[in-house]
Design a protein around this motif. Structure first.
Motif, PDB file in Angstrom:
ATOM      1  N   MET A 143       0.842  -1.193   0.000  1.00 23.18           N
ATOM      2  CA  MET A 143       0.000   0.000   0.000  1.00 23.18           C
ATOM      3  C   MET A 143       0.881   1.249   0.000  1.00 23.18           C
ATOM      4  N   ALA A 144       0.512   2.242  -0.799  1.00 25.43           N
ATOM      5  CA  ALA A 144       1.288   3.468  -0.900  1.00 25.43           C
ATOM      6  C   ALA A 144       1.244   4.249   0.409  1.00 25.43           C
ATOM      7  N   VAL A 145       2.374   4.863   0.762  1.00 30.81           N
ATOM      8  CA  VAL A 145       2.463   5.668   1.983  1.00 30.81           C
ATOM      9  C   VAL A 145       2.190   7.123   1.641  1.00 30.81           C
ATOM     10  N   ASP A 146       1.398   7.789   2.469  1.00 37.60           N
ATOM     11  CA  ASP A 146       1.073   9.202   2.268  1.00 37.60           C
ATOM     12  C   ASP A 146       2.324  10.049   2.503  1.00 37.60           C
ATOM     13  N   LEU A 147       2.754  10.784   1.482  1.00 35.66           N
ATOM     14  CA  LEU A 147       3.955  11.622   1.578  1.00 35.66           C
ATOM     15  C   LEU A 147       3.630  13.089   1.809  1.00 35.66           C
ATOM     16  N   THR A 148       2.360  13.423   2.011  1.00 37.67           N
ATOM     17  CA  THR A 148       1.920  14.812   2.131  1.00 37.67           C
ATOM     18  C   THR A 148       2.701  15.561   3.221  1.00 37.67           C
ATOM     19  N   GLY A 169      16.759  14.770  -8.801  1.00 31.11           N
ATOM     20  CA  GLY A 169      17.881  13.968  -8.348  1.00 31.11           C
ATOM     21  C   GLY A 169      17.467  13.003  -7.263  1.00 31.11           C
ATOM     22  N   PHE A 170      18.379  12.091  -6.920  1.00 30.96           N
ATOM     23  CA  PHE A 170      18.082  11.102  -5.881  1.00 30.96           C
ATOM     24  C   PHE A 170      19.341  10.803  -5.079  1.00 30.96           C
ATOM     25  N   SER A 171      19.124  10.317  -3.868  1.00 31.22           N
ATOM     26  CA  SER A 171      20.233   9.884  -3.021  1.00 31.22           C
ATOM     27  C   SER A 171      20.622   8.485  -3.463  1.00 31.22           C
ATOM     28  N   CYS A 172      21.879   8.330  -3.898  1.00 31.60           N
ATOM     29  CA  CYS A 172      22.276   7.048  -4.470  1.00 31.60           C
ATOM     30  C   CYS A 172      22.980   6.139  -3.466  1.00 31.60           C
ATOM     31  N   ASP A 173      22.810   6.411  -2.162  1.00 32.01           N
ATOM     32  CA  ASP A 173      23.389   5.529  -1.151  1.00 32.01           C
ATOM     33  C   ASP A 173      22.329   5.038  -0.171  1.00 32.01           C
ATOM     34  N   SER A 174      21.135   4.785  -0.695  1.00 36.91           N
ATOM     35  CA  SER A 174      20.047   4.172   0.065  1.00 36.91           C
ATOM     36  C   SER A 174      19.622   4.999   1.268  1.00 36.91           C
ATOM     37  N   ALA A 175      19.693   6.314   1.139  1.00 32.68           N
ATOM     38  CA  ALA A 175      19.344   7.194   2.255  1.00 32.68           C
ATOM     39  C   ALA A 175      17.977   7.825   2.050  1.00 32.68           C
ATOM     40  N   TYR A 176      17.311   8.104   3.168  1.00 28.43           N
ATOM     41  CA  TYR A 176      16.101   8.915   3.152  1.00 28.43           C
ATOM     42  C   TYR A 176      16.503  10.385   3.235  1.00 28.43           C
ATOM     43  N   VAL A 182       7.702  14.362  -6.580  1.00 23.85           N
ATOM     44  CA  VAL A 182       8.508  13.181  -6.274  1.00 23.85           C
ATOM     45  C   VAL A 182       8.015  12.036  -7.150  1.00 23.85           C
ATOM     46  N   VAL A 183       8.943  11.354  -7.795  1.00 24.47           N
ATOM     47  CA  VAL A 183       8.598  10.244  -8.684  1.00 24.47           C
ATOM     48  C   VAL A 183       9.311   8.978  -8.204  1.00 24.47           C
ATOM     49  N   GLY A 184       8.571   7.865  -8.181  1.00 21.34           N
ATOM     50  CA  GLY A 184       9.109   6.591  -7.717  1.00 21.34           C
ATOM     51  C   GLY A 184       9.197   5.558  -8.818  1.00 21.34           C
ATOM     52  N   PRO A 185       9.179   4.283  -8.447  1.00 12.40           N
ATOM     53  CA  PRO A 185       9.293   3.207  -9.440  1.00 12.40           C
ATOM     54  C   PRO A 185       8.176   3.269 -10.479  1.00 12.40           C
ATOM     55  N   ASP A 186       8.491   2.751 -11.669  1.00 14.57           N
ATOM     56  CA  ASP A 186       7.538   2.680 -12.775  1.00 14.57           C
ATOM     57  C   ASP A 186       7.078   4.053 -13.246  1.00 14.57           C
ATOM     58  N   GLY A 187       7.871   5.081 -12.980  1.00 16.49           N
ATOM     59  CA  GLY A 187       7.525   6.423 -13.437  1.00 16.49           C
ATOM     60  C   GLY A 187       6.289   6.984 -12.782  1.00 16.49           C
ATOM     61  N   LYS A 188       5.950   6.504 -11.594  1.00 12.50           N
ATOM     62  CA  LYS A 188       4.746   6.973 -10.911  1.00 12.50           C
ATOM     63  C   LYS A 188       5.051   8.205 -10.063  1.00 12.50           C
ATOM     64  N   ARG A 189       4.304   9.284 -10.304  1.00 14.66           N
ATOM     65  CA  ARG A 189       4.449  10.485  -9.487  1.00 14.66           C
ATOM     66  C   ARG A 189       3.734  10.240  -8.167  1.00 14.66           C
ATOM     67  N   VAL A 190       4.507  10.152  -7.084  1.00 17.69           N
ATOM     68  CA  VAL A 190       3.938   9.807  -5.788  1.00 17.69           C
ATOM     69  C   VAL A 190       3.633  11.032  -4.936  1.00 17.69           C
ATOM     70  N   LEU A 191       4.132  12.190  -5.355  1.00 14.19           N
ATOM     71  CA  LEU A 191       3.814  13.426  -4.636  1.00 14.19           C
ATOM     72  C   LEU A 191       3.875  14.602  -5.595  1.00 14.19           C
ATOM     73  N   HIS A 205      13.918   7.533  -4.617  1.00 13.17           N
ATOM     74  CA  HIS A 205      12.928   8.311  -5.353  1.00 13.17           C
ATOM     75  C   HIS A 205      13.567   9.614  -5.831  1.00 13.17           C
ATOM     76  N   VAL A 206      13.081  10.113  -6.948  1.00 10.10           N
ATOM     77  CA  VAL A 206      13.623  11.336  -7.540  1.00 10.10           C
ATOM     78  C   VAL A 206      12.747  12.517  -7.139  1.00 10.10           C
ATOM     79  N   VAL A 207      13.378  13.594  -6.641  1.00  8.78           N
ATOM     80  CA  VAL A 207      12.653  14.770  -6.168  1.00  8.78           C
ATOM     81  C   VAL A 207      13.150  16.017  -6.885  1.00  8.78           C
ATOM     82  N   SER A 208      12.237  16.942  -7.136  1.00  6.21           N
ATOM     83  CA  SER A 208      12.590  18.237  -7.719  1.00  6.21           C
ATOM     84  C   SER A 208      11.689  19.303  -7.128  1.00  6.21           C
ATOM     85  N   LYS A 209      12.221  20.531  -7.033  1.00 11.63           N
ATOM     86  CA  LYS A 209      11.467  21.636  -6.436  1.00 11.63           C
ATOM     87  C   LYS A 209      11.600  22.873  -7.314  1.00 11.63           C
ATOM     88  N   ILE A 210      10.528  23.678  -7.380  1.00 13.41           N
ATOM     89  CA  ILE A 210      10.537  24.968  -8.062  1.00 13.41           C
ATOM     90  C   ILE A 210      10.015  26.023  -7.094  1.00 13.41           C
TER      91      ILE A 210
END
Length: 358
Positions: A1-6, A242-249, A263-272, A288-293
């Motif tokens: 089940m997806a976790v709420d990232l709000t 970008g993403f943290s490439c050493d398994s970090a949160y 924020v985008v996760g596996p399978d190109g799904k935008r999770v936030l 997960h890949v995150v970007s901010k504007i």
């Protein structure tokens, strides 16, 4: 089940005349429990004192506002360190450290301190448990007067009087004229780094700036097991995907300003996909890949990363993986023409991490 990232704001846990303690709970922000991360804020009014305590978690403290004093007793130390703190200061607080915090009586603003840390070894995953040494909820209120008296070499009547003499819990306001120890410059050395004054790791004109907190500029972060950074991007600027490439949160607190986050996760799904503003906290899951504007006000955030020397991989800009991949592989991967591949590769040759608006 997806976790709420709000992203969420903190809730008041306790407080009084001297100030308040706020925290985020896994019930409101589930990723805290998933990542075993704790988050809290201390706000002290003029003359406020956060009574001596220790925590079940190693933490990074960041001063969001104001100036004051922090007392630190490291494990097995015979003398406390008394450190002057001000806005922008970051402190690494390992396991077993006893601290107290004080806002000066003459202060015209509150002293506000953010705490982010690893709760994986704590009592409650995703939430700090603090142990008060004195006050109504102090540790010694639970011992019998016989035990306290024996421990402190006091008559039981004196032990009972001393333990019960502080009716407040956690935070008090000092009586007028009560003086605390003056801070020492020597005590500050190696204990704190001011992120607003430290050398910049990246500085992009009209784009953004970053200061990274790691074992090189604050060695105690090795004991804490966390890295941190302060990022400030200008109006309408973008922080590269970008993403943290050493398994970090990545745990992010918005210090000031506002903007948009994806924020985008596996399978190109935008999770936030959301807007953030000052006081918000959110957590980016591993890999997960995150970007901010940023909005017109710009955007500033303080983050911890669950490794002391974090490594990020960026997916746009001159340091991105696209600049390293061969043209033939890129062309085949995108299923595009050589002309489009050349156009794509010709962009962002001078931009790194932060992109100013066109």
């Amino acid at each position: 089940m997806a976790v709420d990232l709000t992203p969420r704001q903190s809730n008041k846990a306790y407080g009084g005349e001297g100030g308040s303690y706020y925290e985020w709970a896994p019930t409101d922000l589930p990723m805290l429990g998933v990542a075993s991360i704790g988050a809290a804020k201390l706000s002290l009014t003029a003359g406020g004192l956060s009574l001596p305590s220790y925590s079940d978690s190693a933490k990074v403290a960041y001063v969001l506002q104001g100036a004051g004093t922090c007392g630190i007793v490291l494990p097995e130390a015979t003398k406390e360190k008394v450190v002057a703190v001000k806005e922008g200061d970051a402190l690494a607080l390992p396991f077993g450290v006893v601290t107290w915090w004080h806002n000066l009586p003459e202060s015209t603003t509150e002293l506000v301190v953010l705490f982010l840390g690893d709760t994986s070894k704590g009592h409650k995953p995703g939430q700090f448990t603090n142990f008060q040494l004195t006050g109504a909820t102090g540790i010694f209120t639970g011992f019998s007067t016989e035990f306290v008296g024996r421990a402190w070499d006091l008559a039981e009547s004196d032990a009972a009087k001393l333990v019960s003499s502080q009716p407040a819990s956690g935070i008090i306001k000092l009586a007028a004229g009560h003086k605390l120890p003056a801070p020492s410059a020597a005590d500050r050395d190696g204990m704190a780094l001011n992120c607003l004054e430290a050398p910049l790791g990246v500085d992009i004109k009209n784009g953004g700036r970053v200061v990274v907190l790691n074992t090189a500029n604050l060695p105690l972060v090795k004991e804490v097991g966390l890295g941190a950074d302060l990022v400030r991007i200008d109006a309408h600027s973008m922080c590269s995907p970008g993403f943290s490439c050493d398994s970090a949160y990545q745990v992010t607190y918005i210090v000031r300003g506002s903007g948009r986050v994806q924020v985008v996760g596996p399978d190109g799904k935008r999770v936030l996909e959301t807007r953030v503003e000052d006081g918000c906290l959110f957590i980016v899951p591993r890999f997960h890949v995150v970007s901010k504007i940023a909005d017109a006000s710009g955007l500033e955030w303080f983050s911890i990363i669950t490794t002391p020397n974090p490594i990020f991989s960026h997916l746009a800009g001159k340091t991105s993986v696209w600049k390293a991949i061969s043209p033939e592989v890129l062309e085949a991967s995108f299923n595009t023409t050589p002309e489009m591949e050349k156009l794509f590769r010709s962009k962002r040759l001078d931009s790194e991490i932060f992109f100013a608006p066109n």
